[in-house]
Enzyme design. Structure first.
Site, PDB file in Angstrom:
ATOM      1  N   GLN A 197      36.707 -82.854  25.474  1.00  0.00           N
ATOM      2  CA  GLN A 197      37.384 -82.664  26.830  1.00  0.00           C
ATOM      3  C   GLN A 197      37.580 -81.849  27.751  1.00  0.00           C
ATOM      4  O   GLN A 197      37.178 -80.390  28.222  1.00  0.00           O
ATOM      5  CB  GLN A 197      38.788 -83.428  25.863  1.00  0.00           C
ATOM      6  CG  GLN A 197      40.201 -82.293  26.100  1.00  0.00           C
ATOM      7  CD  GLN A 197      40.980 -82.298  24.977  1.00  0.00           C
ATOM      8  OE1 GLN A 197      41.915 -83.773  25.138  1.00  0.00           O
ATOM      9  NE2 GLN A 197      41.347 -81.346  24.369  1.00  0.00           N
ATOM     10  N   ASP A 207      51.231 -84.462  17.777  1.00  0.00           N
ATOM     11  CA  ASP A 207      51.069 -84.402  19.338  1.00  0.00           C
ATOM     12  C   ASP A 207      50.047 -84.873  19.465  1.00  0.00           C
ATOM     13  O   ASP A 207      49.192 -84.129  19.925  1.00  0.00           O
ATOM     14  CB  ASP A 207      51.786 -83.671  18.462  1.00  0.00           C
ATOM     15  CG  ASP A 207      52.404 -82.458  19.996  1.00  0.00           C
ATOM     16  OD1 ASP A 207      52.227 -83.579  21.210  1.00  0.00           O
ATOM     17  OD2 ASP A 207      52.229 -81.403  20.197  1.00  0.00           O
TER      18      ASP A 207
END
Length: 369
Positions: free
Chosen positions: A152, A280
């Site tokens: 990313q 998460d």
């Protein structure tokens, strides 16, 4: 250095648009209200476009004014200019309010609104969006970290209001002022983590691990795939992660750089279970149906995560999305209901400062076998 676009919008009686004389008069009467900001404006073109609508373009030495007149009476105008001072407005807030009153009085408007300048392609992007795609402007003043990892784009913005802000693939992730997010995910003060075994899936900013360690757990295992995020936060978001990511092997915790799915499958084979499993990772997707790559990933994490929780007392804890995204939240809750392992589901919400919205969190207690 940026372009500024100032929206100036109002509504008039549709007859002022459809009647050629009244339409010309409207445009002529509008110019003196705008010229104190732009200087003298010269007509470039006025023409009809499909739908019985009209567009007009005017220019001064340094600015342009484009106007679209809709057949239903809506008038949308935009003042545009280039400036070296990104945060200095040619039409200040007080001037905008005064202009609204002038438009209302001049054209007998039902509504008039002048918005602050939209900043076009400044050196540092100030815009992100809420979970339901509302535009949010931040007081960004720099980018302190930027790297494309294997997984990313990782950025950390500096902001005046929220401190440093972690941004992943152009989506705001966590800021230094976002302790309510971490406490919301933990369901803090309603859960007892002391002496418990905990698994964190994701959590690469280190905030959840740091806050959990304050609760004196027996042991916390954190698995995140992207070491670039952890290294960036360790350097630039120390107030969030503390010292827990200075060493990946602590007295009562371990950080693993790897694929959480692979490790969960191994834990299930080994029969290893946890008192708490925290998801998460990705936010709940916004889509018409719960289909697609992100939903598939979410279901995989959810299914494996619940299997890693101890029956009867163990909990799977995760974040979701903003409370206004009711359809997405309903589809997410249906994913819990579809699991082979039954759970008791509860939901809480907390205001997250840098998100500028209330965010939903879920607590799923695995039922006894």
């Amino acid at each position: 250095m940026a372009g500024h676009s100032v929206p100036v919008d109002f509504r008039v009686n549709p007859a002022k648009i459809s009647n050629p004389v009244e339409r010309k008069t409207l445009l002529q009467d509008m110019l003196p209200l705008i010229e104190p900001f732009t200087g003298s404006l010269t007509e470039i073109s006025v023409c009809e476009v499909p739908g019985g609508n009209f567009v007009a373009l005017y220019a001064s030495d340094t600015m342009t004014l484009s106007v679209k007149l809709y057949s239903n009476g809506l008038v949308t105008a935009t003042v545009e200019y280039y400036t070296d001072q990104v945060n200095e407005h040619k039409i200040a807030n007080d001037h905008g309010r005064a202009l609204e009153k002038q438009l209302m009085a001049k054209f007998d408007c039902s509504v008039a609104k002048v918005l602050p300048a939209i900043k076009r392609a400044p050196p540092v992007n100030p815009y992100f969006t809420s979970s339901d795609d509302r535009l949010l402007e931040y007081d960004t003043d720099g980018i302190v970290f930027e790297e494309q990892s294997e997984f990313q784009k990782v950025q950390i913005y500096s902001t005046k209001s929220f401190g440093n802000l972690l941004v992943l693939d152009d989506l705001q992730n966590l800021a230094e002022q976002d302790l309510p997010y971490t406490h919301g995910l933990m369901n803090k003060d309603k859960e007892d983590f002391a002496g418990k075994e905990i698994l964190i899936l994701g959590g690469g900013d280190g905030a959840l691990l740091w806050e959990l360690l304050k609760e004196k757990p027996k042991f916390v295992t954190m698995i995140d795939i992207d070491d670039v995020v952890m290294k960036a936060c360790r350097k630039h978001m120390k107030s969030v992660c503390g010292t827990c990511m200075d060493n990946y092997d602590g007295e009562n915790y371990k950080i693993i750089v790897g694929d959480a799915i692979k490790y969960m499958k191994d834990y299930i084979k080994e029969g290893k279970q946890f008192d708490y499993v925290f998801g998460d990772l990705t936010d709940v997707p916004i889509s018409p149906t719960p289909r697609g790559q992100l939903w598939d990933f979410l279901r995989t994490i959810l299914g494996l995560g619940i299997q890693c929780v101890r029956p009867g007392t163990g909990k799977y804890m995760t974040h979701a999305i903003g409370i206004q995204c009711s359809s997405a939240l309903k589809m997410f809750e249906e994913q819990f209901e579809a699991q082979d392992i039954p759970v008791t589901l509860t939901r809480t919400s907390h205001y997250v400062p840098s998100f500028m919205e209330y965010w939903c969190f879920y607590q799923a207690t695995r039922k006894a076998a």
